[in-house]
Design a protein around this motif. Sequence first.
Motif, mmCIF file in Angstrom:
data_model
loop_
_atom_site.group_PDB
_atom_site.id
_atom_site.type_symbol
_atom_site.label_atom_id
_atom_site.label_comp_id
_atom_site.label_asym_id
_atom_site.label_seq_id
_atom_site.Cartn_x
_atom_site.Cartn_y
_atom_site.Cartn_z
ATOM 1 N N VAL A 66 0.858 -1.184 0.000
ATOM 2 C CA VAL A 66 0.000 0.000 0.000
ATOM 3 C C VAL A 66 0.892 1.231 0.000
ATOM 4 O O VAL A 66 1.894 1.285 0.721
ATOM 5 N N THR A 67 0.533 2.220 -0.824
ATOM 6 C CA THR A 67 1.273 3.477 -0.828
ATOM 7 C C THR A 67 0.407 4.578 -0.224
ATOM 8 O O THR A 67 -0.826 4.526 -0.284
ATOM 9 N N ASN A 69 -0.015 8.605 -0.536
ATOM 10 C CA ASN A 69 0.321 9.756 -1.394
ATOM 11 C C ASN A 69 1.460 9.421 -2.361
ATOM 12 O O ASN A 69 2.370 10.214 -2.580
ATOM 13 N N GLY A 70 1.442 8.190 -2.894
ATOM 14 C CA GLY A 70 2.397 7.767 -3.917
ATOM 15 C C GLY A 70 3.689 7.159 -3.394
ATOM 16 O O GLY A 70 4.527 6.755 -4.179
ATOM 17 N N THR A 94 -4.077 10.039 -0.004
ATOM 18 C CA THR A 94 -4.528 9.040 -0.981
ATOM 19 C C THR A 94 -3.818 7.723 -0.694
ATOM 20 O O THR A 94 -2.581 7.675 -0.659
ATOM 21 N N LEU A 95 -4.597 6.673 -0.465
ATOM 22 C CA LEU A 95 -4.065 5.330 -0.257
ATOM 23 C C LEU A 95 -4.283 4.535 -1.527
ATOM 24 O O LEU A 95 -5.360 4.601 -2.135
ATOM 25 N N ALA A 96 -3.278 3.762 -1.950
ATOM 26 C CA ALA A 96 -3.394 2.930 -3.152
ATOM 27 C C ALA A 96 -2.902 1.525 -2.844
ATOM 28 O O ALA A 96 -1.877 1.349 -2.192
ATOM 29 N N ASN A 97 -3.656 0.539 -3.303
ATOM 30 C CA ASN A 97 -3.262 -0.864 -3.156
ATOM 31 C C ASN A 97 -2.458 -1.240 -4.391
ATOM 32 O O ASN A 97 -3.005 -1.445 -5.465
ATOM 33 N N THR A 98 -1.140 -1.335 -4.229
ATOM 34 C CA THR A 98 -0.259 -1.669 -5.347
ATOM 35 C C THR A 98 0.182 -3.131 -5.315
ATOM 36 O O THR A 98 1.023 -3.535 -6.109
ATOM 37 N N LEU A 155 -9.768 -2.135 0.604
ATOM 38 C CA LEU A 155 -9.099 -1.511 -0.534
ATOM 39 C C LEU A 155 -8.745 -2.627 -1.518
ATOM 40 O O LEU A 155 -7.881 -3.464 -1.258
ATOM 41 N N SER A 160 -7.424 2.832 -5.553
ATOM 42 C CA SER A 160 -6.941 3.885 -4.660
ATOM 43 C C SER A 160 -8.165 4.557 -4.044
ATOM 44 O O SER A 160 -9.265 4.495 -4.582
#
Length: 195
Positions: A66-67, A69-70, A94-98, A155, A160
């Motif tokens: 998880v990131t 803000n990038g 901003t959370l993103a599941n990468t 998520l 995101s």
Amino acid sequence: MTTPTVHPTLPAGKMRGGTIKRNLLSASTVIFVIVLALVGTGTTYALLNSAAAIRGSTITSGSTSVTVNGGTHSTVATDLSLLAPGESTVAPVTLANTGTTPVTVFVSSATVDSQSHGLADFLRLRFAPAEACVAGSAGASAAPLVGFTTTPLPLQTGASAAYCLEIFLAADAPASVQGGTTAFALILDAHQVPR
């Protein structure tokens, strides 16, 4: 007068001829039956065995990532210098599941790195999904900075989500916190959702 019966005795180690033949015949019969049984078992055993190899299988494990803000670490800039008791300031996150698996994300703890004038004791936080990050948009009730946590939020893989971090100065903050500073960190945990 009675005449004693005399039985002929054989010298030690000698037996009558018929007894020896019978014993040899019985022993050879038993040995023959055992050998026949072993040969039959070995043959049957060999006929019922088989082996095969399975090749070419590759297994790859998934990943959880998880990131924020990038990046994996993010500093959210907020200006608390003009914050008065009962007021708040906001910071979009901003959370993103990468990774390759769906996860739930939550704040597991908050740590105070440094502070002056006891300011951290009078800060309250909200962290919740929000499309527009403005004061009051986080919706959740505010909780003290020390010991702050949230409930897990889903998520999906590749998704995101926009969140809002709202920081309040408690309405009952004393005048002694004026000019105080606080540096803190929120620890976000991501746990895989079982399939």
